[in-house]
Design a protein around this motif. Sequence first.
Motif, PDB file in Angstrom:
ATOM      1  N   ILE A  24      47.494  42.682  23.645  1.00  0.00           N
ATOM      2  CA  ILE A  24      48.642  43.493  23.257  1.00  0.00           C
ATOM      3  C   ILE A  24      48.648  44.815  24.012  1.00  0.00           C
ATOM      4  N   ARG A  25      47.463  45.421  24.153  1.00  0.00           N
ATOM      5  CA  ARG A  25      47.372  46.762  24.705  1.00  0.00           C
ATOM      6  C   ARG A  25      47.259  46.786  26.226  1.00  0.00           C
ATOM      7  N   ARG A  26      46.940  45.649  26.835  1.00  0.00           N
ATOM      8  CA  ARG A  26      46.739  45.659  28.279  1.00  0.00           C
ATOM      9  C   ARG A  26      48.071  45.931  28.987  1.00  0.00           C
ATOM     10  N   HIS A  27      47.995  46.400  30.221  1.00  0.00           N
ATOM     11  CA  HIS A  27      49.194  46.613  31.014  1.00  0.00           C
ATOM     12  C   HIS A  27      49.113  45.799  32.295  1.00  0.00           C
ATOM     13  N   ARG A  28      50.236  45.640  32.924  1.00  0.00           N
ATOM     14  CA  ARG A  28      50.254  44.958  34.211  1.00  0.00           C
ATOM     15  C   ARG A  28      49.632  45.871  35.254  1.00  0.00           C
ATOM     16  N   ASP A  29      48.706  45.336  36.024  1.00  0.00           N
ATOM     17  CA  ASP A  29      47.991  46.133  37.017  1.00  0.00           C
ATOM     18  C   ASP A  29      48.082  45.417  38.365  1.00  0.00           C
ATOM     19  N   PRO A  30      49.241  45.460  38.994  1.00  0.00           N
ATOM     20  CA  PRO A  30      49.449  44.653  40.204  1.00  0.00           C
ATOM     21  C   PRO A  30      48.691  45.208  41.404  1.00  0.00           C
ATOM     22  N   LYS A  31      48.507  44.360  42.396  1.00  0.00           N
ATOM     23  CA  LYS A  31      47.983  44.812  43.677  1.00  0.00           C
ATOM     24  C   LYS A  31      49.137  45.472  44.421  1.00  0.00           C
ATOM     25  N   LEU A  32      49.022  46.776  44.605  1.00  0.00           N
ATOM     26  CA  LEU A  32      50.141  47.532  45.145  1.00  0.00           C
ATOM     27  C   LEU A  32      50.245  47.356  46.655  1.00  0.00           C
ATOM     28  N   GLU A  33      51.448  47.149  47.148  1.00  0.00           N
ATOM     29  CA  GLU A  33      51.702  47.020  48.574  1.00  0.00           C
ATOM     30  C   GLU A  33      52.832  47.960  48.956  1.00  0.00           C
ATOM     31  N   PRO A 274      36.105  65.796  40.565  1.00  0.00           N
ATOM     32  CA  PRO A 274      34.754  65.787  39.979  1.00  0.00           C
ATOM     33  C   PRO A 274      34.266  64.414  39.566  1.00  0.00           C
ATOM     34  N   TYR A 275      35.201  63.489  39.295  1.00  0.00           N
ATOM     35  CA  TYR A 275      34.825  62.171  38.785  1.00  0.00           C
ATOM     36  C   TYR A 275      35.563  61.129  39.626  1.00  0.00           C
ATOM     37  N   PHE A 276      34.955  60.738  40.724  1.00  0.00           N
ATOM     38  CA  PHE A 276      35.605  59.893  41.731  1.00  0.00           C
ATOM     39  C   PHE A 276      35.028  58.485  41.642  1.00  0.00           C
ATOM     40  N   ILE A 277      35.791  57.570  40.991  1.00  0.00           N
ATOM     41  CA  ILE A 277      35.341  56.190  40.827  1.00  0.00           C
ATOM     42  C   ILE A 277      36.505  55.271  41.190  1.00  0.00           C
ATOM     43  N   PRO A 278      36.822  55.140  42.473  1.00  0.00           N
ATOM     44  CA  PRO A 278      37.943  54.277  42.863  1.00  0.00           C
ATOM     45  C   PRO A 278      37.619  52.809  42.642  1.00  0.00           C
ATOM     46  N   GLU A 279      38.636  52.062  42.265  1.00  0.00           N
ATOM     47  CA  GLU A 279      38.499  50.622  42.095  1.00  0.00           C
ATOM     48  C   GLU A 279      38.690  49.921  43.448  1.00  0.00           C
ATOM     49  N   PRO A 280      38.312  48.633  43.546  1.00  0.00           N
ATOM     50  CA  PRO A 280      38.369  47.923  44.835  1.00  0.00           C
ATOM     51  C   PRO A 280      39.705  48.009  45.554  1.00  0.00           C
ATOM     52  N   GLU A 281      40.834  47.955  44.812  1.00  0.00           N
ATOM     53  CA  GLU A 281      42.139  48.022  45.477  1.00  0.00           C
ATOM     54  C   GLU A 281      42.339  49.362  46.164  1.00  0.00           C
ATOM     55  N   ALA A 282      41.906  50.440  45.518  1.00  0.00           N
ATOM     56  CA  ALA A 282      42.019  51.761  46.146  1.00  0.00           C
ATOM     57  C   ALA A 282      41.096  51.858  47.353  1.00  0.00           C
ATOM     58  N   ILE A 283      39.901  51.289  47.248  1.00  0.00           N
ATOM     59  CA  ILE A 283      38.958  51.328  48.364  1.00  0.00           C
ATOM     60  C   ILE A 283      39.541  50.599  49.577  1.00  0.00           C
ATOM     61  N   LYS A 284      40.178  49.462  49.340  1.00  0.00           N
ATOM     62  CA  LYS A 284      40.828  48.730  50.436  1.00  0.00           C
ATOM     63  C   LYS A 284      41.942  49.568  51.057  1.00  0.00           C
ATOM     64  N   GLU A 320      28.756  52.808  49.049  1.00  0.00           N
ATOM     65  CA  GLU A 320      28.454  52.041  50.259  1.00  0.00           C
ATOM     66  C   GLU A 320      29.714  51.357  50.788  1.00  0.00           C
ATOM     67  N   MET A 321      30.489  50.773  49.899  1.00  0.00           N
ATOM     68  CA  MET A 321      31.725  50.109  50.300  1.00  0.00           C
ATOM     69  C   MET A 321      32.713  51.109  50.915  1.00  0.00           C
ATOM     70  N   LEU A 322      32.821  52.290  50.309  1.00  0.00           N
ATOM     71  CA  LEU A 322      33.727  53.309  50.831  1.00  0.00           C
ATOM     72  C   LEU A 322      33.326  53.738  52.238  1.00  0.00           C
ATOM     73  N   MET A 323      32.040  54.000  52.432  1.00  0.00           N
ATOM     74  CA  MET A 323      31.591  54.449  53.747  1.00  0.00           C
ATOM     75  C   MET A 323      31.708  53.344  54.786  1.00  0.00           C
ATOM     76  N   GLU A 324      31.517  52.106  54.391  1.00  0.00           N
ATOM     77  CA  GLU A 324      31.718  50.988  55.315  1.00  0.00           C
ATOM     78  C   GLU A 324      33.170  50.910  55.773  1.00  0.00           C
ATOM     79  N   HIS A 325      34.079  51.372  54.931  1.00  0.00           N
ATOM     80  CA  HIS A 325      35.499  51.422  55.294  1.00  0.00           C
ATOM     81  C   HIS A 325      35.857  52.680  56.079  1.00  0.00           C
TER      82      HIS A 325
END
Length: 420
Positions: A24-33, A274-284, A320-325
């Motif tokens: 009920i509480r979840r939202h749509r979280d599409p892969k943004l293009e 101060p609190y930088f925790i990007p998810e995989p889609e943002a990292i890409k 590590e993933m961020l720096m590899e990108h």
Amino acid sequence: MVASLWTLGFLAVIALLVIVIWSIRRHRDPKLEVQCDAPIDDLVTSLAGITLSTPVDGNSVELIENGRFYDVILERIAAARQHVHFETFLWKDGQLGRKLAAAFIHRARAGVHVRIMLDDTGSRNMGKDVLKQLRDAGCKVRFFHKRSLRNLGVLNNRDHRKLIVIDGREAFVGGHCIVDEWLGDAEDGCHFSDLSVWLHGPIVNNLQGVFSENWTGDSGELLVGEGFFPKLERAGDVTMHPVFVKPENSAPTIKILHHTVICLARKRIWIQNPYFIPEPEAIKAFGAAVKRGVDVRVLMPSTSGSDNPMVQHAGHRNFEMLMEHGVKLFEYPHTLLHQKVMTVDGIWSAIGSTNFDDRSFETNDEITLAILDKDLAGQLDGVFEKYVKRAEEIDLDRWRHRSWRHKAIDNMFYLFKSFF
């Protein structure tokens, strides 16, 4: 045997309820293009539109750094004639909190309407005597998602905004909290760094609306009339729009804004958070920006400089993933850098209360201002350059070889990142 079956049945019902509530509480979280080659300064109307806002022209903006912010707001509160509307997440009892309370009390006794919206979790240590003094003087104080059985399902949803509106004619937005460590000039580990902006012009009407959202939702009081929303003349040439809407079952607008501008950047993306925790889609998206030739840099406190090292460890999990990108990461060990700032191509800025993580993007109530102004972007980049001189750039090879213990801690805290 029967008891075991009853236990299993009970647990199955609980599990089913959890799934139902989540669904009920979840939202749509599409892969943004984003497929657009236009520069970001030509896309202000688009950015406002996709974040359910409207660009507002004719404003002035002044950047206020560190402890000077409190000198300014105390002066402006003292000058208030009709009302002071104040919303914040973190208020702890101390020198600063009592000084601010005294300013509110003084205006309330002079007949000014003082409305204070506080997050119940973040401000539970403001001091019972301070709260009583405020209310006795006539200040209206409300708490967002006050701990109660009725609010059990939303206790993790917090009001993280930092917003002040005075007489409906001037406003402040940023990251400053009401805690003594925010005083001073970030000179040591006991004094933090932060940024807010002081605003005049038609945008103040929009920010009054932002304040009224949670105020009306909690108190039932509707702020209607020219006293609250006066006709405001142009105060400058800056165009901006507020981003704060979190539509039910839809992708939050603040997340859409941040991900979209990453995809639009042509030259550089400089982030202070101060609190930088990007998810995989943002990292890409960051990686794609680097491939386009965009200079992507992130400045944040280290675990030794943070007020919440658990969050820094959670962020470490994807470094590590961020720096590899190709993203350049800098950690500041000397004190907490609490400013929530993003600049794009030296002409566009986002500033407000929003951390770069999914707690801010998807769960908290936040406020971010999207501002098209070369001068402000230059000032924000100047703050970045000032602090990055004393920061430590993280080396990819050394990071890969950090201890197993460090890696284990990073992964453990990443699992609980939505609850910090």
